[in-house]
Motif scaffolding. Structure first.
Motif, short mmCIF file in Angstrom:
data_model
loop_
_atom_site.label_atom_id
_atom_site.label_comp_id
_atom_site.label_asym_id
_atom_site.label_seq_id
_atom_site.Cartn_x
_atom_site.Cartn_y
_atom_site.Cartn_z
N ARG A 86 0.84 -1.20 0.00
CA ARG A 86 0.00 0.00 0.00
C ARG A 86 0.87 1.25 0.00
N THR A 87 1.96 1.23 0.77
CA THR A 87 2.87 2.37 0.84
C THR A 87 3.52 2.62 -0.50
N LEU A 88 4.00 1.57 -1.17
CA LEU A 88 4.63 1.73 -2.48
C LEU A 88 3.67 2.33 -3.49
N VAL A 89 2.45 1.82 -3.51
CA VAL A 89 1.45 2.34 -4.45
C VAL A 89 1.16 3.80 -4.13
N GLN A 90 1.01 4.13 -2.86
CA GLN A 90 0.71 5.51 -2.48
C GLN A 90 1.85 6.45 -2.88
N LEU A 91 3.10 6.00 -2.70
CA LEU A 91 4.23 6.83 -3.12
C LEU A 91 4.20 7.06 -4.63
N ALA A 92 3.89 6.03 -5.40
CA ALA A 92 3.82 6.17 -6.86
C ALA A 92 2.71 7.13 -7.26
N VAL A 93 1.56 7.03 -6.61
CA VAL A 93 0.43 7.89 -6.93
C VAL A 93 0.70 9.33 -6.47
N ASP A 94 1.24 9.49 -5.25
CA ASP A 94 1.53 10.83 -4.73
C ASP A 94 2.55 11.58 -5.56
N GLU A 95 3.50 10.85 -6.13
CA GLU A 95 4.55 11.48 -6.92
C GLU A 95 4.03 11.89 -8.30
N LYS A 96 2.82 11.53 -8.61
CA LYS A 96 2.26 11.81 -9.94
C LYS A 96 3.16 11.22 -11.02
N LEU A 97 3.58 9.98 -10.81
CA LEU A 97 4.48 9.30 -11.74
C LEU A 97 3.68 8.69 -12.88
N HIS A 98 2.95 9.52 -13.58
CA HIS A 98 2.06 8.99 -14.59
C HIS A 98 2.68 8.92 -15.97
N SER A 99 3.98 9.22 -16.09
CA SER A 99 4.59 9.04 -17.40
C SER A 99 4.76 7.55 -17.63
N ALA A 100 4.56 7.13 -18.85
CA ALA A 100 4.61 5.70 -19.16
C ALA A 100 5.95 5.09 -18.77
N GLY A 101 7.04 5.78 -19.01
CA GLY A 101 8.36 5.25 -18.70
C GLY A 101 8.56 5.01 -17.22
N THR A 102 8.11 5.95 -16.39
CA THR A 102 8.29 5.82 -14.94
C THR A 102 7.42 4.69 -14.39
N LEU A 103 6.18 4.63 -14.83
CA LEU A 103 5.30 3.55 -14.36
C LEU A 103 5.80 2.19 -14.84
N ASN A 104 6.33 2.14 -16.06
CA ASN A 104 6.88 0.88 -16.56
C ASN A 104 8.10 0.45 -15.76
N ALA A 105 8.93 1.41 -15.37
CA ALA A 105 10.10 1.10 -14.54
C ALA A 105 9.65 0.59 -13.17
N PHE A 106 8.64 1.22 -12.59
CA PHE A 106 8.09 0.77 -11.30
C PHE A 106 7.55 -0.65 -11.44
N ALA A 107 6.81 -0.91 -12.53
CA ALA A 107 6.24 -2.24 -12.76
C ALA A 107 7.34 -3.28 -12.96
N ALA A 108 8.41 -2.90 -13.65
CA ALA A 108 9.53 -3.83 -13.86
C ALA A 108 10.20 -4.19 -12.54
N LEU A 109 10.33 -3.20 -11.65
CA LEU A 109 10.89 -3.47 -10.32
C LEU A 109 10.00 -4.44 -9.57
N ALA A 110 8.69 -4.22 -9.64
CA ALA A 110 7.74 -5.10 -8.96
C ALA A 110 7.84 -6.52 -9.52
N LYS A 111 7.86 -6.64 -10.83
CA LYS A 111 7.95 -7.96 -11.47
C LYS A 111 9.26 -8.64 -11.09
#
Length: 141
Positions: free
Chosen positions: A20-45
């Motif tokens: 929940r904390t990781l998701v909230q940090l991603a949402v709070d940072e407004k990391l809505h660029s495709a590259g940043t979200l893809n990097a976050f998703a790659a880390l999760a995977k």
């Protein structure tokens, strides 16, 4: 600051309460660029280091009702992988269930990539959910 915190939470397997904390940090940072979200998703995977359906994995297996047993979900352990996404599972009662289809076997986790996906969906972070799904993160990861 936040990047180091993210790294620590990912390195620890994103166990509760960190998804929940990781998701909230991603949402709070407004990391809505495709590259940043893809990097976050790659880390999760990348946290997925084990096969959730590998031999020895703890699972929940669905037992069909029969004349001798009540149906329902029971805890068990995968003993063998069989052809066609089927498994031999030993239930907590000691009973062996041969040839169980994958849709009757769940590998629950309270942390990891699947937990991040569930939390992202719960807060309506659509773009993050999309990025995680594109990286083949599953709620069963």
């Amino acid at each position: 600051g936040r990047s180091r915190l993210n790294a620590v939470m990912f390195a620890g397997g994103a166990t509760q309460p960190w998804p929940r904390t990781l998701v909230q940090l991603a949402v709070d940072e407004k990391l809505h660029s495709a590259g940043t979200l893809n990097a976050f998703a790659a880390l999760a995977k990348g946290m997925l280091t084990r096969d959730p359906f590998g031999v020895g994995a703890k699972v929940l297996a669905y037992r069909e009702p029969s004349n001798t047993a009540v149906g329902g979900w029971e805890s068990g352990t995968i003993m063998r992988k069989l052809a066609g996404k089927h498994f031999a599972v030993t239930l907590s009662t000691g009973e062996i269930m041969d040839n169980m289809a994958q849709h009757c076997v769940l590998a629950p986790e309270d942390g990891g990539p699947g937990a991040i996906l569930r939390e992202a969906a719960a807060v309506g972070a659509t773009e993050l959910v999309r990025a995680l799904l594109m990286k083949s993160v599953s709620v069963f990861s």
